[in-house]
Every structure is written in C-alpha cells, then in structure tokens.
Write a protein that holds these residues in place. Structure first.
Motif, PDB file in Angstrom:
ATOM      1  N   ALA A 123      -8.956  -1.245   5.259  1.00  0.00           N
ATOM      2  CA  ALA A 123      -7.973  -0.974   4.207  1.00  0.00           C
ATOM      3  C   ALA A 123      -7.189   0.300   4.499  1.00  0.00           C
ATOM      4  O   ALA A 123      -5.965   0.353   4.301  1.00  0.00           O
ATOM      5  N   LEU A 124      -7.871   1.327   4.976  1.00  0.00           N
ATOM      6  CA  LEU A 124      -7.195   2.592   5.249  1.00  0.00           C
ATOM      7  C   LEU A 124      -6.214   2.469   6.412  1.00  0.00           C
ATOM      8  O   LEU A 124      -5.211   3.182   6.461  1.00  0.00           O
ATOM      9  N   ARG A 125      -6.492   1.555   7.335  1.00  0.00           N
ATOM     10  CA  ARG A 125      -5.539   1.317   8.428  1.00  0.00           C
ATOM     11  C   ARG A 125      -4.273   0.634   7.912  1.00  0.00           C
ATOM     12  O   ARG A 125      -3.241   0.646   8.579  1.00  0.00           O
ATOM     13  N   HIS A 126      -4.379   0.028   6.737  1.00  0.00           N
ATOM     14  CA  HIS A 126      -3.235  -0.664   6.131  1.00  0.00           C
ATOM     15  C   HIS A 126      -2.888  -0.029   4.780  1.00  0.00           C
ATOM     16  O   HIS A 126      -2.476  -0.719   3.846  1.00  0.00           O
ATOM     17  N   LYS A 127      -3.028   1.278   4.709  1.00  0.00           N
ATOM     18  CA  LYS A 127      -2.814   1.990   3.446  1.00  0.00           C
ATOM     19  C   LYS A 127      -1.408   1.787   2.896  1.00  0.00           C
ATOM     20  O   LYS A 127      -1.198   1.788   1.676  1.00  0.00           O
ATOM     21  N   ALA A 128      -0.435   1.585   3.775  1.00  0.00           N
ATOM     22  CA  ALA A 128       0.946   1.401   3.323  1.00  0.00           C
ATOM     23  C   ALA A 128       1.075   0.202   2.387  1.00  0.00           C
ATOM     24  O   ALA A 128       1.881   0.218   1.447  1.00  0.00           O
ATOM     25  N   VAL A 129       0.281  -0.830   2.635  1.00  0.00           N
ATOM     26  CA  VAL A 129       0.313  -2.021   1.777  1.00  0.00           C
ATOM     27  C   VAL A 129      -0.139  -1.661   0.363  1.00  0.00           C
ATOM     28  O   VAL A 129       0.471  -2.073  -0.632  1.00  0.00           O
ATOM     29  N   PHE A 130      -1.200  -0.865   0.278  1.00  0.00           N
ATOM     30  CA  PHE A 130      -1.711  -0.461  -1.032  1.00  0.00           C
ATOM     31  C   PHE A 130      -0.766   0.528  -1.709  1.00  0.00           C
ATOM     32  O   PHE A 130      -0.630   0.530  -2.935  1.00  0.00           O
ATOM     33  N   ASP A 131      -0.111   1.368  -0.921  1.00  0.00           N
ATOM     34  CA  ASP A 131       0.868   2.299  -1.489  1.00  0.00           C
ATOM     35  C   ASP A 131       2.036   1.536  -2.117  1.00  0.00           C
ATOM     36  O   ASP A 131       2.547   1.919  -3.177  1.00  0.00           O
ATOM     37  N   GLU A 132       2.464   0.462  -1.465  1.00  0.00           N
ATOM     38  CA  GLU A 132       3.539  -0.364  -2.027  1.00  0.00           C
ATOM     39  C   GLU A 132       3.100  -0.995  -3.341  1.00  0.00           C
ATOM     40  O   GLU A 132       3.871  -1.081  -4.303  1.00  0.00           O
ATOM     41  N   GLN A 133       1.852  -1.427  -3.380  1.00  0.00           N
ATOM     42  CA  GLN A 133       1.321  -2.046  -4.595  1.00  0.00           C
ATOM     43  C   GLN A 133       1.294  -1.054  -5.752  1.00  0.00           C
ATOM     44  O   GLN A 133       1.724  -1.372  -6.871  1.00  0.00           O
ATOM     45  N   THR A 134       0.802   0.164  -5.498  1.00  0.00           N
ATOM     46  CA  THR A 134       0.744   1.158  -6.572  1.00  0.00           C
ATOM     47  C   THR A 134       2.144   1.605  -6.986  1.00  0.00           C
ATOM     48  O   THR A 134       2.373   1.913  -8.162  1.00  0.00           O
ATOM     49  N   ALA A 135       3.086   1.620  -6.047  1.00  0.00           N
ATOM     50  CA  ALA A 135       4.470   1.976  -6.398  1.00  0.00           C
ATOM     51  C   ALA A 135       5.054   0.948  -7.360  1.00  0.00           C
ATOM     52  O   ALA A 135       5.765   1.302  -8.318  1.00  0.00           O
TER      53      ALA A 135
END
Length: 223
Positions: A123-135
C-alpha cells in the motif's frame, strides 16, 4: 464549539497527576481540531506523557509530527485505517527514541502478522492512490457540509475528519435517524451519548452518490 476547556483540563492534571494524557487530533466524534496553542500548553503543563492521536491525519493538513524532538514528553500515534486499510489493523507510534525503546520492552512478540506487513508495504508503494482517494473525500466533505448547513434549523460543526457532526432542530435527531434508516441510510446517532452532543447526528462522508442519497433523504425529513 468543542474546543479544549483548558482551565478544567489543567485542574484535572494538577489533581490527578496522570502518567499519560491522550488527545485526538482531529477529535472524534466532533471532527474539530483543537487549537495548536492549547495542545502546546497541555504538553508543557502535563506531568507525564502526552499522546496526540492523529488517526484522521489523511483528512487534514495539521499535524504534530514536526514537533517531535522539541518536547521530551510528546508522542504521536497514527493508523493506516483511515487511509482505507482498516482491515489491516495496523498503526504506529512516533516519538523520542528513549520512550520508544521503553514501549518496545512491553510490545508483544509477533504483534504484526506477515500478511499485514506485506499488505502495508504494498500500500505504501502505491500511496498516491490512497492520497487521491482522501482528496476526493475531503472535497466531498465540503460539499456535504454545505448541503447539510442549508437544511432548516441544522447547525454543522467544522470537520477535519471523514465525517461531519451536525445538530438537528431540538428533539428531532432520533426521528431523523429512524427516518434515514427506513430509507436505507445508516449514520451515527449521538443524541444522548453526552450532554454536549444533544440532538447530534454524525454522517460519514461517502461517495458522491451516497452523499446525494443522504442529502435527499434529509431534505425530505426536514421538509
């Protein structure tokens, strides 16, 4: 406004001399951020450790992480749960190395299983995906808050979390909660949980479609 009652808190610390003071930042279930100056005053006055729980950090820009190292008694907790990984049951504690070494002495062996570790690393290697979700959630939070505030007799409290605390007209929280449930919409009813939360409901920010459904249902109930 759910801000810290500093005189009462300081009096309680003086009286009870707590070894640990926990502060949620943002707070749950109100969603507000305590004033930074208030938390700093607590850190300076506390007789023991102050743990700032930043579980909802993905939904705010405020943090005490940058202050670690400036205060010997400050620790910060975080979790991956609010990133969208609640099923991993994984969190971490940051603070002065000397204190972390003491906590490590009482940490259970094998307290994090291999699958959780591998999943978290992925998940941390793909943190950008989670950042987009929280945005997206943060943007929806503002839209939902504005729609809720437009309901007659409703007060919406500022939120820096993934939920919104709202106060209904007097005596209507239970009615609205049941009305929403009958329409297939389930939120949290906080009325009766504490005197300060009288008439309060707490919806979680969902997808745009879910939020629209909530808004439409509340408009019907409020009308």
């Amino acid at each position: 406004d759910f801000s810290l009652d500093l005189p009462a808190l300081r009096q309680a610390m003086d009286e009870h001399q707590p070894a640990v003071v926990f502060l949620a930042y943002p707070n749950n279930p109100t969603g507000n951020l305590y004033a930074e100056s208030d938390i700093l005053e607590v850190i300076e006055a506390a007789p023991g450790l102050v743990v700032v729980d930043e579980a909802y950090a993905p939904f705010t820009d405020a943090s005490f992480m940058s202050r670690l190292g400036r205060h010997d008694n400050l620790l910060v907790m975080r979790t991956v749960s609010k990133m969208g990984l609640a099923g991993l049951r994984l969190g971490f504690l940051a603070g002065p190395p000397a204190w972390l070494a003491e906590f490590d002495k009482v940490r259970l062996p094998y307290n994090i299983n291999v699958l959780t570790q591998v999943s978290a690393e992925f998940a941390l290697r793909h943190k950008a995906v989670f950042d987009e979700q929280t945005a997206r959630i943060r943007a929806e939070r503002e839209r939902l808050a504005a729609a809720l505030a437009a309901l007659p007799g409703v007060r919406v409290f500022p939120s820096q979390a993934n939920f919104i605390l709202m106060r209904t007209p007097p005596g209507r929280a239970g009615e609205w909660f049941e009305g929403l449930k009958a329409r297939g919409v389930l939120i949290k009813n906080l009325d009766g949980a504490h005197p300060l939360l009288a008439d309060c409901l707490r919806p979680t920010v969902g997808t745009p479609e879910e939020n629209d459904r909530l808004i439409e249902a509340l408009q019907a109930l409020a009308g």
